[in-house]
Scaffold this motif. Structure first.
Motif, PDB file in Angstrom:
ATOM      1  N   ALA A 121     122.047  11.857  26.213  1.00  0.00           N
ATOM      2  CA  ALA A 121     121.419  13.176  26.308  1.00  0.00           C
ATOM      3  C   ALA A 121     121.960  14.114  25.233  1.00  0.00           C
ATOM      4  CB  ALA A 121     121.646  13.767  27.693  1.00  0.00           C
ATOM      5  N   THR A 150     120.586  12.992  21.852  1.00  0.00           N
ATOM      6  CA  THR A 150     119.154  13.291  21.735  1.00  0.00           C
ATOM      7  C   THR A 150     118.918  14.771  21.481  1.00  0.00           C
ATOM      8  OG1 THR A 150     118.583  11.449  23.207  1.00  0.00           O
ATOM      9  CG2 THR A 150     116.920  13.160  22.905  1.00  0.00           C
ATOM     10  N   GLU A 154     114.651   6.642  32.368  1.00  0.00           N
ATOM     11  CA  GLU A 154     115.658   7.268  31.502  1.00  0.00           C
ATOM     12  C   GLU A 154     115.033   7.758  30.188  1.00  0.00           C
ATOM     13  OE1 GLU A 154     117.692   4.420  34.234  1.00  0.00           O
ATOM     14  OE2 GLU A 154     115.930   4.319  32.940  1.00  0.00           O
ATOM     15  N   TRP A 155     114.152   6.937  29.613  1.00  0.00           N
ATOM     16  CA  TRP A 155     113.508   7.331  28.364  1.00  0.00           C
ATOM     17  C   TRP A 155     112.602   8.536  28.583  1.00  0.00           C
ATOM     18  CZ3 TRP A 155     109.440   4.034  25.252  1.00  0.00           C
ATOM     19  CH2 TRP A 155     109.270   4.607  23.979  1.00  0.00           C
ATOM     20  N   LEU A 199     114.653  11.651  28.800  1.00  0.00           N
ATOM     21  CA  LEU A 199     115.227  12.055  27.516  1.00  0.00           C
ATOM     22  C   LEU A 199     114.183  12.569  26.526  1.00  0.00           C
ATOM     23  CD1 LEU A 199     117.858   9.252  26.731  1.00  0.00           C
ATOM     24  CD2 LEU A 199     118.321  11.648  27.308  1.00  0.00           C
ATOM     25  N   SER A 200     112.902  12.317  26.780  1.00  0.00           N
ATOM     26  CA  SER A 200     111.896  12.570  25.750  1.00  0.00           C
ATOM     27  C   SER A 200     110.856  13.620  26.105  1.00  0.00           C
ATOM     28  CB  SER A 200     111.176  11.255  25.408  1.00  0.00           C
ATOM     29  OG  SER A 200     112.091  10.264  24.997  1.00  0.00           O
ATOM     30  N   VAL A 203     118.151  12.751  34.498  1.00  0.00           N
ATOM     31  CA  VAL A 203     118.357  12.652  33.052  1.00  0.00           C
ATOM     32  C   VAL A 203     117.818  13.902  32.358  1.00  0.00           C
ATOM     33  CG1 VAL A 203     117.754  11.363  30.970  1.00  0.00           C
ATOM     34  CG2 VAL A 203     118.334  10.139  33.069  1.00  0.00           C
ATOM     35  N   LYS A 204     116.646  14.363  32.787  1.00  0.00           N
ATOM     36  CA  LYS A 204     116.080  15.585  32.209  1.00  0.00           C
ATOM     37  C   LYS A 204     117.017  16.764  32.424  1.00  0.00           C
ATOM     38  CE  LYS A 204     113.184  18.471  30.425  1.00  0.00           C
ATOM     39  NZ  LYS A 204     113.014  18.489  28.956  1.00  0.00           N
ATOM     40  N   ARG A 236     119.737  17.250  30.023  1.00  0.00           N
ATOM     41  CA  ARG A 236     119.352  18.001  28.821  1.00  0.00           C
ATOM     42  C   ARG A 236     119.352  19.505  29.106  1.00  0.00           C
ATOM     43  NH1 ARG A 236     113.693  15.550  27.459  1.00  0.00           N
ATOM     44  NH2 ARG A 236     113.722  17.048  25.728  1.00  0.00           N
ATOM     45  N   GLY A 281     115.688   9.398  21.665  1.00  0.00           N
ATOM     46  CA  GLY A 281     115.944   9.076  23.064  1.00  0.00           C
ATOM     47  C   GLY A 281     115.936   7.587  23.303  1.00  0.00           C
ATOM     48  N   SER A 283     119.013   5.910  21.442  1.00  0.00           N
ATOM     49  CA  SER A 283     120.297   6.233  22.079  1.00  0.00           C
ATOM     50  C   SER A 283     120.491   5.430  23.346  1.00  0.00           C
ATOM     51  CB  SER A 283     120.384   7.731  22.364  1.00  0.00           C
ATOM     52  OG  SER A 283     119.387   8.134  23.295  1.00  0.00           O
TER      53      SER A 283
END
Length: 263
Positions: free
Chosen positions: A55, A58, A133-134, A137-138, A160-161, A164, A256, A259
């Motif tokens: 994170a 990214t 997870e992706w 992150l994206s 995960v979001k 960030r 993302g 990583s």
């Protein structure tokens, strides 16, 4: 979609209302403060050091890379910083946190870009079979992550979001270090709300009310920002701004993914 609808409505009635900039600024900052109640330290720690590192990488690479790309395209630095914050962290709320008073003319453009490309990412990543997870992150906005994540991986994608989102305060402080206090008061409020949520001081019902209130505050603020939009000024930077949005989206998705492969 609520935020973009409020923004469009503001654009449509723009010029018929008095200057709403002062109250709009307060609404945005109040929304950022309440956003802290969606984040707790136990949520972050449960992800593990690898995901947290992904994170950080990214957000850092996307923010710096987007600013550089925007400058290469000849866009104003203020717009580049706003787009970088929105695309790397959490959409409109990050744009609000990063913006200074001199950047307010660019906020509506940044919000429109992050909404457009966040929606496209929200649709494209599930079609590509992206992992939770992706996606976390994206995808740009918190609500867009909720819509894109598979039911079985929703909790992971949201956690995960939010990792960030946790970087909102340091990135905003860094972006504003030449334009005001090292850490603006509303960002301290954001951190205080994170501490309140982490300490579990509020019942779930109160957290739900805060979540709804956050959406209402941001929607009202987007309306106010829309009233200040001047279509001619948007058209002047339109193609280059759209290209920056596309490049920033490709950057955050690529970083993302890579990583996660490394960690």
């Amino acid at each position: 979609m609520v935020l973009i609808a409020a923004l469009v409505l503001g654009v449509l009635v723009g010029g018929r209302l008095p200057d709403l900039a002062p109250i709009t600024r307060r609404l945005l900052r109040a929304g950022v403060v309440l956003l802290g109640l969606q984040l707790s330290l136990p949520q972050l720690l449960a992800l593990g050091p690898g995901i947290l590192l992904a994170a950080v990488v990214t957000v850092g690479v996307t923010f710096a890379g987007t600013v550089w790309l925007g400058r290469c395209l000849g866009l104003p630095r203020g717009l580049c910083v706003l787009v970088a914050g929105g695309f790397s962290i959490c959409g409109a709320s990050a744009i609000a946190a990063v913006a200074s008073e001199r950047d307010e003319e660019h906020v509506a453009t940044g919000v429109a870009l992050v909404t457009l490309f966040g929606t496209l990412t929200m649709i494209a990543l599930p079609l590509l079979g992206a992992s939770p997870e992706w996606i976390g992150l994206s995808v740009h906005e918190v609500a867009q992550v909720a819509a894109a994540a598979p039911a079985g991986g929703l909790a992971t994608a949201m956690a995960v979001k939010l990792s960030r989102v946790a970087l909102l305060a340091p990135v905003a402080a860094l972006a504003n270090r030449r334009r005001g206090p090292v850490v603006p008061l509303f960002l301290l409020g954001f951190l205080a709300m994170v501490a309140v949520r982490s300490a579990d001081l509020l019942p779930p019902a109160a957290v739900d009310v805060a979540r709804t209130s956050t959406t209402v505050l941001f929607a009202a603020a987007m309306f106010g920002l829309g009233t200040a939009v001047r279509p001619k000024s948007l058209l002047a930077t339109g193609p280059r701004a759209l290209l920056l949005g596309l490049l920033a989206t490709l950057l955050v998705c690529s970083v993302g993914y890579l990583s996660l492969r490394v960690v």
